[in-house]
Scaffold this active site. Structure first.
Site, PDB file in Angstrom:
ATOM      1  N   CYS A   1       0.871  -1.187   0.000  1.00  0.00           N
ATOM      2  CA  CYS A   1       0.000   0.000   0.000  1.00  0.00           C
ATOM      3  C   CYS A   1       0.902   1.230   0.000  1.00  0.00           C
ATOM      4  CB  CYS A   1      -0.969  -0.017   1.170  1.00  0.00           C
ATOM      5  SG  CYS A   1      -0.197  -0.159   2.803  1.00  0.00           S
TER       6      CYS A   1
ATOM      7  N   ARG B   1      -2.100  -0.819   5.478  1.00  0.00           N
ATOM      8  CA  ARG B   1      -3.322  -1.346   4.879  1.00  0.00           C
ATOM      9  C   ARG B   1      -3.070  -2.740   4.288  1.00  0.00           C
ATOM     10  NH1 ARG B   1      -4.815   3.864   1.278  1.00  0.00           N
ATOM     11  NH2 ARG B   1      -2.547   4.058   1.333  1.00  0.00           N
TER      12      ARG B   1
END
Lengths: 150, 287
Positions: B245, B250
């Site tokens: 990410c 994430r």
């Protein structure tokens, strides 16, 4: 004029003199004072043009002409856990609503670190900086329209 | 949402429900660890007895861009009062994204006795369960931490270059605007700290939060997850896969979903992610 202008300098002076624990406690109290945009200004669904870029807490900003010639700032924060965004919204409102447009237009997004300290994640700092940048952009647009001339 | 055991996960034991947590608040063999993006969320009210693990102060090396070493991990474990036998239950804000990140870092040190509270803080608070602001303290423990093992679940940039040269699959879990590079072109606004926008060549884009039911922050069931990662992307549990990410937070959530809920056996998180790749000289970029 101080570094940021308006009452924002008072907030920065107050918070930057605190240790981390006291600063967090104060910011939580500040966030508790958050009141979202009144319905006469905006209602859901909020228009995308008011959404703060890069803010994971889904913050929205409305900047309307203030009686004193500056801007009256209103915010919404859709993430119920967006406590920092709510605290930032209160500080920006209390610090910059009604301040001269030139001061608001020049506010630096570094104020985020002065308020919250340097221990923010990149995503969180980007989101909070996005709130500051959007406020400054609103003031610059207002100035460009000639509203700052007295 | 169905009960966790009824969702068809490969490893359902890695999740615990809010009910389970409520029943184990006084269980000394369990430590609840809250990890958030927002530094005000934990002090504003957390599960009683839960301790905060903060990614910037607790999980990262304070000088280099890297994670803590085994001595620092041992000190952290001692401070939060855990031993290798302690069941550590992670939870947090924003659909458990930082909770999964902390979970991932703990796995670099082999703390396999770890779980995630399904739904995170959102579900706990939606249900009106108790929170308090008192920071707990624990008797210091001795935790003989092993050296950090980066070989199995972490990917570095040279490995990612070799990975894409071999045409192996990569999943970019950022937003579509970040994936396309569009966000880099917005004037006046933050640009994610990278000089170039776009994505790693060949990467497929599946925003991380698609794995979540936004109503209560719980993980979608296995059938829905397979629909995303296997049917849409053509991945299989045997895929040799890299996820990334912006800084790896994430993508650690997606790593968790693929590894534990769908039983993928070879998923690595490229935590350098776009803040490294988008600043590297000479690496290929796709838009």
């Amino acid at each position: 004029m101080g570094k940021h202008g308006g009452k924002l300098d008072e907030w920065v002076d107050l918070l930057s003199g605190m240790d981390r624990g006291d600063r967090i406690d104060l910011l939580i109290d500040v966030a508790d004072r958050f009141r979202e945009v009144p319905p006469e200004v905006a209602q859901r669904p909020f228009a995308e043009e008011h959404k703060v870029p890069a803010c994971e807490s889904e913050a929205y900003l409305w900047a309307q002409p203030h009686d004193d010639g500056g801007l009256q700032l209103y915010f919404a924060v859709e993430n119920p856990q967006g406590i920092s965004a709510k605290a930032m919204a209160v500080i920006l409102d209390e610090g910059l609503s009604g301040a001269p447009l030139e001061e608001v237009a020049s506010v630096s997004d570094d104020v985020v670190y002065e308020v919250f300290g340097r221990e923010l994640s990149m995503g969180k700092s980007m989101g909070l900086m996005g709130m500051v940048s959007m406020v400054a952009s609103a003031a610059r647009r207002r100035l460009a329209s000639g509203a700052g001339e007295r | 949402m169905k009960d966790i055991d009824e969702r068809g996960y490969a490893n359902p034991d890695v999740l615990v429900s809010t009910e389970w947590v409520a029943e184990h608040l006084d269980d000394s063999s369990v430590r609840f660890v809250e990890s958030n993006e927002d530094p005000l969320v934990y002090p504003a009210g957390h599960i009683p007895g839960a301790v905060e693990v903060d990614w910037t102060r607790d999980l990262n090396d304070q000088l280099r861009r890297d994670y803590l070493g085994h001595e620092s991990f041992a000190a952290l474990a001692s401070r939060i009062g855990i031993t290798p036998e302690t069941t550590v239950v992670f939870y947090g804000d924003k659909n458990n994204w930082w909770a999964c990140y902390a979970f991932w870092v703990f796995q670099l040190f082999g703390h396999s006795n770890a779980k995630v509270m399904d739904g995170g803080s959102l579900k706990w608070k939606q249900e009106g369960r108790p929170v308090d602001r008192q920071k707990p303290s624990f008797e210091a423990t001795t935790y003989d931490a092993p050296s950090r093992d980066d070989s199995k679940i972490r990917a570095f940039r040279d490995q990612v270059l070799a990975h894409i040269d071999a045409a192996r699959p990569t999943v970019d879990v950022r937003s579509p605007e970040e994936f396309s590079g569009e966000r880099m072109h917005m004037p006046d606004y933050p640009n994610e700290g990278a000089l170039r926008g776009g994505h790693i060549p060949g990467a497929k884009n599946v925003p991380w939060a698609r794995a979540i039911d936004p109503a209560d922050g719980t993980f979608k069931d296995a059938e829905a997850l397979r629909g995303i990662y296997q049917d849409e992307l053509g991945l299989t549990p045997d895929s040799n896969l890299v996820v990334y990410c912006r800084i790896g937070e994430r993508s650690s959530h997606t790593w968790f979903v693929l590894t534990y809920l769908l039983g993928f056996r070879n998923v690595r998180n490229y935590d350098g992610s776009w803040t490294e790749w988008g600043n590297l000289v000479g690496v290929p970029i796709e838009k």
